[in-house]
Scaffold this motif. Structure first.
Motif, short mmCIF file in Angstrom:
data_model
loop_
_atom_site.label_atom_id
_atom_site.label_comp_id
_atom_site.label_asym_id
_atom_site.label_seq_id
_atom_site.Cartn_x
_atom_site.Cartn_y
_atom_site.Cartn_z
N UNK A 101 0.82 -1.21 0.00
CA UNK A 101 0.00 0.00 0.00
C UNK A 101 0.86 1.26 0.00
N UNK A 102 2.02 1.19 0.63
CA UNK A 102 2.90 2.36 0.69
C UNK A 102 3.38 2.78 -0.69
N UNK A 103 3.36 1.87 -1.65
CA UNK A 103 3.72 2.24 -3.02
C UNK A 103 2.80 3.33 -3.54
N UNK A 104 1.52 3.28 -3.15
CA UNK A 104 0.57 4.29 -3.61
C UNK A 104 0.90 5.66 -3.05
N UNK B 100 5.72 10.40 3.35
CA UNK B 100 6.99 9.90 3.87
C UNK B 100 6.90 9.34 5.29
N UNK B 101 6.21 10.00 6.22
CA UNK B 101 6.12 9.42 7.57
C UNK B 101 5.51 8.02 7.57
N UNK C 229 7.53 4.39 8.46
CA UNK C 229 7.08 3.44 9.49
C UNK C 229 6.82 2.06 8.89
N UNK C 230 6.35 2.01 7.64
CA UNK C 230 6.19 0.71 6.97
C UNK C 230 7.54 0.06 6.75
N UNK D 89 11.33 4.75 -0.33
CA UNK D 89 11.59 5.50 0.90
C UNK D 89 12.95 6.18 0.83
N UNK D 90 13.94 5.51 0.28
CA UNK D 90 15.26 6.11 0.08
C UNK D 90 15.15 7.34 -0.82
N UNK D 91 14.43 7.21 -1.93
CA UNK D 91 14.29 8.34 -2.86
C UNK D 91 13.50 9.48 -2.22
N UNK D 92 12.48 9.14 -1.43
CA UNK D 92 11.70 10.18 -0.74
C UNK D 92 12.58 10.94 0.24
#
Length: 816
Positions: free
Chosen positions: A477-480, A499-500, A504-505, A561-564
């Motif tokens: 879901x975090x991909x969305x 990002x937050x 956490x994911x 997450x790295x890119x964010x």
């Protein structure tokens, strides 16, 4: 001059008529069942229109009507002590014992989406019905029915207005005094009816406090309405009122009767007590009566033609962003069911294919509006108290598939219900990871619901781990969250919302990963939804270590997450931690058959043609595998698809369209588009074959699941435009049958909106609008020239070109 003007006017009217016809589903007979009824909705209220002349059935829904109450976040306090035992068994390769122990890591089932009720229009007709016609016009989101009895023509018009938040039904008769009917109500829930004045009927009730999934058959009372705590069950109030008529009106609890009329307008208003995922819908619920009354009174003060105009304008501000023509969209003057039948027989019908694409967009606009609830397994349309798979949010593919099309097809705002709901699921998910695994962060498992359920389902041991104990829902879901940023470039959203949650994911995944004997980070327990393997010893199993899907999802989450973190310039230490752990993830493997390995070891499948192809997540919707960057793994993915075969359920076939598009094989993707549009009237459940399209264009799992429609629209989009590889790839998988075409308003990552015109599979014109500025890298099948002073430069890789854009800039490229 006057003749020229009239000629132009007539031509424009004709073209408009053709455009409307190409965006209309129409039929010569009423719906025989629910899968032939026509769906309308405003995101909150949904209706299925059957089109019956003498006994019209309108099945109603409201998006917040679910069984249940806020979740118990710790339903199985004994669960954590079994995780260590499961892992010990797995690393000893005792997969049977590991599967038995994994049952100990289960919680409760999700709740079920519920129907609101039925409205029947019993019309007194004196004579035989002729000239019957019904339709759904997705260009303006209205449905209609018309027929004749003798010389009198009767018409019915239906729409659900988002601005007014009511449903409108307008009935007419061409002969004065010939309209005579009774509007009556029914529901599958216990209800009370009340009469307000001479022209209003009110229906009140409450959804169950619990409804078992339809596949659970061991409880004597699968549906429960009583709740001693006063917490559960969503109260509802819906009202039918005569807004206007030139006939006589009388009302009692059996219904509203109108006689001797030539026209009547009915308003349906709905209120729900749902007050949030974490509030008791009964004791802490909203005032459903006040909500229904507020919308009703506001609608009574508006002219119905003005309401229709406002409804169409509101709908078209989304729908009209994208237009799509294939081979000129030739008009086929046949009812939709007959077109589907001819198409299944091999007929060419490119305008049916473009209609299907737009129908997916229509459905999403109709069932997923900002500030609403995400589209569930059936959107917002459901007629059962125990619908298939509870009509819930199934997060091992189906919920995500619902939203694959949303950014690409220029409906970004309609992503927000899911993005918001991810935040709610993360709150219960944080409790789940702590209570089940003693882990940090958050996740969601196989199912969720309006209460944000996140635990592994299965009723504490009764469910199969092959689906119940899959722990990667939060990571997927975090991909969305990331994709919404990738398309919009909205850094405030990325910083404050996405990002937050992504971080956490990722923290949960850090805790969930363990080292194997070779030092790789792996997941354990791990499943590949919803497949079963055969070990080298000939033993069947579903629970193992480091399935390819798990590892691909975690790679995707860590990468995003790295890119964010880089985009925001924050959390450098955490970013380095993720980079290091990503490098240690158990890698992709190519099996002995040349396929992408699905399991930790190169095992056989119990069902080689299984409907899930979960291990190809790395190809789509992720970006780990690409023909441009990883040709070896792309070939392995292709081999996997060849072994799996093209058969399968509706949503499975839709996913395969996306896979083949990502492999740049347009002809194979198109083959599956044609198979997806196979007309079926099959009722019941079939997990392997039989997927296709019902006469109303709903996708057949079977039964109906809306993800197949959305996945089909996504797949067609991927055939025409891709932007996940760090460039905009134009016509990457265009099939031979789509020689000529034009699509306007598609979106690409990087904040670009694109119009593409092509002929003989070559781009003739490309228009790129940049919403945020920045470098634009494009790959096209033929050489183009940038109109104006700026020139295209050869990109560093991928045989592509790039040029700089400015915010708000419009760039036109033409073929040489």
């Amino acid at each position: 001059m006057k003749k020229t003007f009239l000629a132009i006017l007539l031509l424009s009217q004709t073209l408009c008529s053709f455009a409307q016809k190409n965006l209309t589903l129409w039929y010569k007979q009423p719906a025989r069942n629910w899968n032939e009824a026509l769906p309308i909705g405003n995101g909150r209220i949904g209706a299925m229109i059957f089109g019956r002349p003498t006994n019209e059935l309108i099945q109603l829904n409201e998006q917040t009507l679910w069984s249940g109450k806020p979740v118990n976040t710790n339903p199985n306090p004994e669960a954590p002590k079994y995780l260590k035992e499961v892992r010990e068994a797995l690393f000893k390769e005792d997969y049977k014992k590991a599967e038995q122990l994994t049952h100990k890591l289960q919680g409760l089932y999700s709740e079920a989406y519920q129907p609101l009720g039925d409205l029947r229009l019993e019309q007194n007709l004196k004579g035989e019905v002729s000239n019957y016609y019904r339709d759904l016009n997705i260009a303006n989101a209205t449905a209609s029915t018309r027929f004749k009895v003798g010389d009198t023509e009767f018409t019915r018009e239906f729409f659900v207005s988002a601005p007014a938040q009511v449903m409108i039904i307008r009935l007419k008769a061409s002969t004065k005094g010939a309209l005579n009917f009774k509007a009556s109500t029914a529901a599958q829930h216990p209800i009370q009816k009340a009469v307000f004045g001479t022209n209003q009927l009110v229906v009140r009730g409450k959804t169950p406090v619990h409804a078992d999934p339809s596949y659970v058959g061991y409880n004597a009372q699968p549906v429960i309405y009583k709740d001693s705590t006063g917490c559960g069950g969503v109260r509802f109030d819906w009202r039918i009122k005569v807004k206007s008529t030139d006939g006589k009106v009388s009302t009692d609890t059996s219904g509203i009767s109108i006689s001797d009329a030539s026209e009547a307008v009915l308003i349906i208003s709905v209120g729900s007590s749902f007050n949030g995922f974490d509030k008791c819908p009964d004791s802490e619920g909203k005032d459903e009566k006040a909500i229904a009354e507020k919308y009703l009174q506001a609608a009574l003060n508006q002219n119905v033609d003005v309401m229709k105009k406002n409804h169409i304008a509101d709908y078209q501000r989304y729908f009209n962003r994208v237009s799509f023509t294939l081979n000129g969209n030739p008009t086929v003057d046949l009812p939709t069911d007959e077109r589907l039948l001819q198409y299944a027989g091999g007929a060419k019908d490119p305008s049916l294919e473009s209609l299907y694409f737009q129908f997916g967009r229509y459905l999403l606009i109709s069932c997923s509006r900002p500030d609403g609830i995400p589209a569930n397994l059936q959107g917002i349309w459901n007629n059962s108290v125990r619908p298939p798979w509870s009509s819930n949010f199934t997060t091992n593919i189906n919920t995500q598939m619902n939203y694959w099309l949303v950014e690409m097809s220029n409906l970004s705002e309609l992503h927000t219900p899911l993005l918001k709901w991810i935040g709610y699921m993360a709150k219960t998910g944080k409790e789940t990871t702590k209570n089940f695994y003693n882990a940090r962060g958050w996740t969601v498992h196989h199912n969720s619901d309006i209460w944000g359920l996140s635990n592994p389902v299965g009723d504490k041991g009764k469910g199969s781990p092959v689906w119940a104990n899959w722990a990667m829902g939060g990571a997927w879901l975090s991909q969305h969250l990331w994709e919404h940023y990738a398309f919009t470039g909205d850094k405030n959203y990325l910083k404050n919302k996405a990002y937050p949650l992504m971080k956490e994911a990722a923290i949960f995944c850090e805790d969930w990963l363990v080292e194997d004997k070779d030092g790789y980070l792996v997941t354990a327990p791990s499943t590949s939804p919803e497949n079963v393997f055969i070990t080298d010893k000939g033993e069947k199993g579903s629970v193992s270590v480091a399935t390819t899907m798990d590892m691909a999802i975690i790679w995707d989450l860590f990468t995003n997450t790295i890119e964010a973190s880089e985009k925001l310039g924050v959390d450098e230490a955490f970013r380095k931690e993720l980079i290091a752990k990503r490098a240690k993830l158990y890698p992709l493997h190519i099996g002995k058959k040349g396929n992408l390995q699905e399991w930790y070891k190169d095992w056989e499948d119990v069902e080689p043609q299984h409907r899930h192809v979960s291990h190809l997540f790395a190809l789509h919707p992720s970006r780990q595998i690409s023909p441009l960057r990883t040709p070896e793994f792309s070939n392995a993915a292709k081999k996997t698809l060849e072994i799996r075969g093209d058969d399968g359920t509706g949503w499975s076939k839709s996913w395969k369209i996306n896979f083949w598009a990502r492999l740049h094989d347009g002809n194979h993707a198109y083959k599956l588009v044609r198979e997806l549009l196979k007309l079926t009237g099959m009722e019941g459940t079939n997990y392997t074959k039989g997927g296709g399209t019902y006469p109303n264009l709903f996708c057949a799992h079977p039964p109906f699941q809306i993800d197949g429609n959305f996945g089909g629209t996504s797949g067609i989009s991927e055939m025409i435009l891709q932007s996940h590889d760090g460039l905009i790839n134009i016509l990457p998988a265009i099939p031979d049958d789509w020689q000529d075409g034009e699509i306007k308003g598609m979106k690409a990552r990087g904040g670009f909106e694109i119009d593409i015109t092509w002929k003989n599979k070559q781009v003739t014109q490309l228009v790129i609008r940049s919403s945020i500025g920045g470098n634009c890298i494009i790959k096209t099948p033929n050489t183009l020239k940038l109109v104006g002073d700026q020139s295209l430069k050869k990109a560093k890789s991928f045989d592509a070109y790039d040029f700089q854009t400015v915010k708000g800039g419009v760039y036109v490229l033409k073929s040489l």
